[in-house]
Design a protein around this motif. Structure first.
Motif, PDB file in Angstrom:
ATOM      1  N   ALA A 274       0.571   5.018 -13.276  1.00 16.19           N
ATOM      2  CA  ALA A 274       1.226   6.295 -12.949  1.00 16.19           C
ATOM      3  C   ALA A 274       2.240   6.150 -11.828  1.00 16.19           C
ATOM      4  CB  ALA A 274       0.174   7.326 -12.569  1.00 16.19           C
ATOM      5  N   ASP A 275       2.122   5.098 -11.034  1.00 18.63           N
ATOM      6  CA  ASP A 275       3.014   4.921  -9.878  1.00 18.63           C
ATOM      7  C   ASP A 275       4.026   3.825 -10.183  1.00 18.63           C
ATOM      8  OD1 ASP A 275       4.255   4.655  -7.435  1.00 18.63           O
ATOM      9  OD2 ASP A 275       2.575   3.640  -6.475  1.00 18.63           O
ATOM     10  N   ASP A 276       5.245   4.245 -10.491  1.00 18.31           N
ATOM     11  CA  ASP A 276       6.323   3.277 -10.719  1.00 18.31           C
ATOM     12  C   ASP A 276       7.432   3.480  -9.691  1.00 18.31           C
ATOM     13  OD1 ASP A 276       7.270   5.675 -11.599  1.00 18.31           O
ATOM     14  OD2 ASP A 276       8.194   4.889 -13.428  1.00 18.31           O
ATOM     15  N   SER A 277       7.035   3.835  -8.461  1.00 21.29           N
ATOM     16  CA  SER A 277       8.011   4.143  -7.418  1.00 21.29           C
ATOM     17  C   SER A 277       8.853   2.923  -7.074  1.00 21.29           C
ATOM     18  CB  SER A 277       7.296   4.644  -6.163  1.00 21.29           C
ATOM     19  OG  SER A 277       6.444   3.646  -5.633  1.00 21.29           O
ATOM     20  N   GLU A 278      10.082   3.187  -6.627  1.00 18.44           N
ATOM     21  CA  GLU A 278      10.973   2.104  -6.225  1.00 18.44           C
ATOM     22  C   GLU A 278      10.387   1.317  -5.052  1.00 18.44           C
ATOM     23  OE1 GLU A 278      13.831   0.920  -7.508  1.00 18.44           O
ATOM     24  OE2 GLU A 278      13.498   2.288  -9.182  1.00 18.44           O
ATOM     25  N   PHE A 279       9.703   2.004  -4.155  1.00 18.15           N
ATOM     26  CA  PHE A 279       9.096   1.314  -3.014  1.00 18.15           C
ATOM     27  C   PHE A 279       8.067   0.299  -3.491  1.00 18.15           C
ATOM     28  CE2 PHE A 279       5.709   0.801   0.070  1.00 18.15           C
ATOM     29  CZ  PHE A 279       6.398   0.482   1.224  1.00 18.15           C
ATOM     30  N   LYS A 280       7.172   0.714  -4.350  1.00 16.02           N
ATOM     31  CA  LYS A 280       6.111  -0.179  -4.819  1.00 16.02           C
ATOM     32  C   LYS A 280       6.682  -1.348  -5.618  1.00 16.02           C
ATOM     33  CE  LYS A 280       1.607  -0.001  -7.102  1.00 16.02           C
ATOM     34  NZ  LYS A 280       0.585   0.934  -7.654  1.00 16.02           N
ATOM     35  N   LYS A 281       7.646  -1.068  -6.467  1.00 16.41           N
ATOM     36  CA  LYS A 281       8.257  -2.149  -7.244  1.00 16.41           C
ATOM     37  C   LYS A 281       8.952  -3.151  -6.331  1.00 16.41           C
ATOM     38  CE  LYS A 281      10.476   0.601 -10.149  1.00 16.41           C
ATOM     39  NZ  LYS A 281      11.314   1.054 -11.299  1.00 16.41           N
ATOM     40  N   GLU A 304      -3.232  -1.356  -7.131  1.00 13.22           N
ATOM     41  CA  GLU A 304      -4.281  -0.349  -7.298  1.00 13.22           C
ATOM     42  C   GLU A 304      -4.024   0.933  -6.509  1.00 13.22           C
ATOM     43  OE1 GLU A 304      -7.817  -2.305  -6.025  1.00 13.22           O
ATOM     44  OE2 GLU A 304      -7.821  -3.745  -7.696  1.00 13.22           O
ATOM     45  N   HIS A 305      -3.066   0.904  -5.580  1.00 10.07           N
ATOM     46  CA  HIS A 305      -2.868   2.064  -4.704  1.00 10.07           C
ATOM     47  C   HIS A 305      -1.621   2.856  -5.090  1.00 10.07           C
ATOM     48  CE1 HIS A 305      -5.887  -0.029  -2.305  1.00 10.07           C
ATOM     49  NE2 HIS A 305      -6.073   1.114  -1.679  1.00 10.07           N
ATOM     50  N   ASP A 306      -1.719   4.140  -4.922  1.00 11.65           N
ATOM     51  CA  ASP A 306      -0.629   5.068  -5.268  1.00 11.65           C
ATOM     52  C   ASP A 306       0.336   5.163  -4.087  1.00 11.65           C
ATOM     53  OD1 ASP A 306       1.044   7.098  -6.008  1.00 11.65           O
ATOM     54  OD2 ASP A 306      -0.517   8.635  -6.171  1.00 11.65           O
ATOM     55  N   MET A 307       1.525   4.624  -4.239  1.00  9.36           N
ATOM     56  CA  MET A 307       2.513   4.607  -3.171  1.00  9.36           C
ATOM     57  C   MET A 307       3.676   5.551  -3.456  1.00  9.36           C
ATOM     58  SD  MET A 307       2.511   0.565  -2.128  1.00  9.36           S
ATOM     59  CE  MET A 307       0.971  -0.176  -1.562  1.00  9.36           C
ATOM     60  N   SER A 308       3.438   6.517  -4.317  1.00 13.01           N
ATOM     61  CA  SER A 308       4.505   7.451  -4.683  1.00 13.01           C
ATOM     62  C   SER A 308       4.913   8.348  -3.520  1.00 13.01           C
ATOM     63  CB  SER A 308       4.065   8.314  -5.872  1.00 13.01           C
ATOM     64  OG  SER A 308       2.879   9.031  -5.559  1.00 13.01           O
ATOM     65  N   SER A 309       4.075   8.438  -2.476  1.00 11.35           N
ATOM     66  CA  SER A 309       4.432   9.256  -1.318  1.00 11.35           C
ATOM     67  C   SER A 309       5.386   8.546  -0.364  1.00 11.35           C
ATOM     68  CB  SER A 309       3.170   9.671  -0.551  1.00 11.35           C
ATOM     69  OG  SER A 309       2.473   8.531  -0.070  1.00 11.35           O
ATOM     70  N   ALA A 310       5.655   7.264  -0.589  1.00  9.39           N
ATOM     71  CA  ALA A 310       6.620   6.549   0.249  1.00  9.39           C
ATOM     72  C   ALA A 310       8.009   7.118  -0.002  1.00  9.39           C
ATOM     73  CB  ALA A 310       6.593   5.056  -0.052  1.00  9.39           C
ATOM     74  N   ASN A 311       8.672   7.561   1.050  1.00 13.78           N
ATOM     75  CA  ASN A 311      10.000   8.159   0.890  1.00 13.78           C
ATOM     76  C   ASN A 311      11.091   7.280   1.480  1.00 13.78           C
ATOM     77  OD1 ASN A 311       9.447   8.547   3.580  1.00 13.78           O
ATOM     78  ND2 ASN A 311       9.550  10.782   3.529  1.00 13.78           N
ATOM     79  N   VAL A 312      10.837   5.974   1.504  1.00 18.73           N
ATOM     80  CA  VAL A 312      11.834   4.997   1.932  1.00 18.73           C
ATOM     81  C   VAL A 312      11.976   3.944   0.838  1.00 18.73           C
ATOM     82  CG1 VAL A 312      11.431   5.319   4.400  1.00 18.73           C
ATOM     83  CG2 VAL A 312      10.086   3.615   3.144  1.00 18.73           C
ATOM     84  N   LEU A 313      13.028   3.153   0.940  1.00 19.55           N
ATOM     85  CA  LEU A 313      13.260   2.040   0.015  1.00 19.55           C
ATOM     86  C   LEU A 313      13.260   0.730   0.800  1.00 19.55           C
ATOM     87  CD1 LEU A 313      16.191   3.656  -1.994  1.00 19.55           C
ATOM     88  CD2 LEU A 313      13.778   3.583  -2.659  1.00 19.55           C
TER      89      LEU A 313
END
Length: 571
Positions: A274-281, A304-313
């Protein structure tokens, strides 16, 4: 490398030297960088016990932190002096801040929450007025100081009990680092990712040997490359936190230097798909670039962790010659790609400001690299149409003068953390025309030597100044850190590991198509939301005059003594 008996110099063209401390003796001639094999101790003055003064809140005070209890007594309520709250001095502003905060303004947890939504903080500084450390509110305009935090605070159980952690860094004092962890978690697993080679690697192993919970991971490096990234992974029962900073893991860097850090929220466990955020990638790509099995468990934890709340790149550099699909994945071309994708509404008159603690060999003229490919990347933004290239911005650079270093809290020895060689300075005199003084009056750090590295693009307005983006990073001004184009711009050559966080207003403000265009900027004055974005230095910038000289760490500086009466005289 013996961390307790000085440091040897990295052979990299640009990286910071392992810092030394000021001397005990007055008017001592300091060693040249090539001879820094002895530890030089700071002349610490004996701190005399201070008589406690009554706390104005008396026995109703809710403050429990150690520093407050040392300074104030709580047997009765202090009678305030007449009109003491009516002036506009920083002291009175600070009192109003404390009264209006509704919480303990010296509490690091409060300071962290006060950094929302940016989570950008400075590190605390030992020898500046206390009012400039930990400030946890921004409700008073006259006292516009960013919040700050120390390393013991970051690792404190106030944020949760650390189950295991990882430390990525360039310069590491293992015994000092272990002392920063709370006693109750010092036996928890710690992975240390470093770049020490040959004999220095053996010495680091010897330092780590007494700590059975420490695992070392050595990054592979090319000649003249360094592992310069500064990052922490902190795993709690409730989730995973990531800290990206500009500080080495040595005492000097967390004492009297200006440093910055980004401290993420605690990311909870979640559905990896569910988490495909740019930060995590970006983080996973960076970790996989090491090609080290020791990082495997952490890679799985991050998945395993949801990092979608990261608002930085993330803007990272990894050693190698990058071509094809990876050409724009690292270094200044990665920054160019992100700015082109996300940043809009920037006028060509807006200058780029670069601020750093080390300078490499940049070429025979400004157009070769600095005002060529590097400034092209720094000037990137969305184009209204595809006709023509984006005009390059004016460039302003902040680097300490000799007097900035001489008058700093640690005097001349703070210059050991500012490795600009006289040979490079002589080869590139054209660079001086871009230089501006280090000055940070708003946060009390003008005399705290800057080891922070940051880059931004701001409006040229005198009031209501705006920033289009801000980058906090480990990368100094060098081709080794940012990369240099080769083979007709088809290949980017990078020598070092670097890592930074990019703050873009539209991402932090969650801008939609219906949002105001002003949401595309950080407001460097008080914004409508009451949340101010802080630069680590003061505006307007002060250009060098004809007599100012940039600090060079391997040249003698004898025009005046520092605050300890010492000269800087390399042998």
């Amino acid at each position: 490398m013996d961390k307790h008996h000085g440091w040897t110099i990295s052979s990299s063209e640009d990286e910071e030297e392992k810092s030394i401390l000021p001397s005990k003796e007055k008017k001592r001639k300091f060693m040249s960088p090539a001879q820094m094999k002895r530890k030089i101790f700071r002349n610490e003055e004996t701190n005399e016990a201070k008589t406690k003064v009554p706390c104005k809140f008396g026995d109703k005070c809710f403050r429990k932190n150690e520093e407050h209890l040392k300074e104030f007594s709580h047997t009765g309520k202090r009678k305030l002096e007449k009109n003491s709250e009516d002036d506009n001095s920083p002291q009175s502003s600070n009192k109003r801040l404390k009264a209006s905060a509704g919480n303990n303004s010296l509490d690091p947890v409060s300071a962290y929450h006060a950094s929302e939504p940016y989570h950008l903080l400075l590190t605390t500084v030992k020898d500046i007025p206390k009012k400039f450390n930990y400030l946890g509110t921004t409700t008073v305009k006259e006292f516009a100081c960013p919040p700050s935090i120390g390393i013991k605070d970051i690792l404190s159980t106030k944020f949760g009990k650390i189950l295991k952690s990882a430390q990525f860094n360039y310069c590491i004092d293992i015994q000092w680092l272990m002392d920063q962890y709370p006693k109750e978690v010092r036996d928890q697993p710690i992975l240390i990712v470093h770049g020490e080679q040959a004999g220095n690697n053996m010495k680091l192993k010897a330092e780590a040997a007494p700590f059975l919970n420490i695992q070392l991971c050595r990054a592979d490096l090319p000649p003249f490359g360094t592992h310069h990234t500064k990052m922490m992974f902190l795993l709690y029962k409730q989730g995973l936190r990531i800290v990206i900073s500009t500080s080495n893991l040595v005492e000097q860097d967390w004492r009297n230097r200006t440093q910055g850090l980004w401290m993420s929220p605690i990311f909870p466990k979640g559905d990896p798909k569910a988490d495909d955020s740019e930060f995590k990638k970006g983080l996973l790509a960076y970790l996989n670039a090491y090609k080290k099995k020791e990082l495997g468990p952490w890679i799985e934890l991050i998945k395993e962790h949801d990092m979608s709340s990261a608002n930085v790149l993330l803007v990272a550099s990894v050693p190698g010659r990058h071509t094809g699909p990876s050409l724009h994945s690292w270094g200044h071309l990665k920054l160019r790609k992100l700015l082109t994708t996300y940043v809009k509404g920037v006028d060509s008159t807006w200058p780029v400001i670069g601020q750093f603690s080390s300078i490499g060999s940049l070429g025979p003229n400004k157009d070769k690299w600095v005002c060529g490919e590097w400034l092209t990347s720094m000037s990137a933004c969305q184009r209204k149409n595809q006709l023509g290239a984006v005009k390059k911005a004016d460039l302003k650079l902040i680097f300490p003068t000799v007097d900035n270093v001489r008058c700093s809290l640690d005097g001349y020895p703070s210059g050991a953390s500012l490795p600009y060689s006289s040979a490079n300075a002589h080869k590139q005199p054209w660079l001086k025309s871009f230089f501006h003084h280090w000055k940070a009056e708003h946060c009390g750090r003008s005399e705290a030597s800057p080891h922070i590295k940051s880059y931004t693009r701001i409006s040229p307005f005198k009031t209501n100044i705006r920033s289009a983006w801000f980058l906090l990073t480990s990368a100094n001004l060098s081709k080794a850190a940012w990369g240099g184009l080769e083979k007709l711009n088809s290949q980017l050559a990078i020598k070092s590991y670097e890592l930074g966080v990019l703050f873009i207003p539209s991402i932090i403000n969650n801008v939609t198509s219906e949002s105001s265009p002003l949401d595309n900027y950080f407001h460097l004055n008080m914004s409508s939301s009451g949340k101010q974005f802080y630069l680590p230095y003061s505006l307007p910038l002060q250009p060098y005059n004809s007599e100012d000289e940039p600090w060079t760490w391997d040249a003698p500086h004898k025009d005046g003594p520092d605050r300890f009466g010492n000269m800087w005289v390399p042998c």
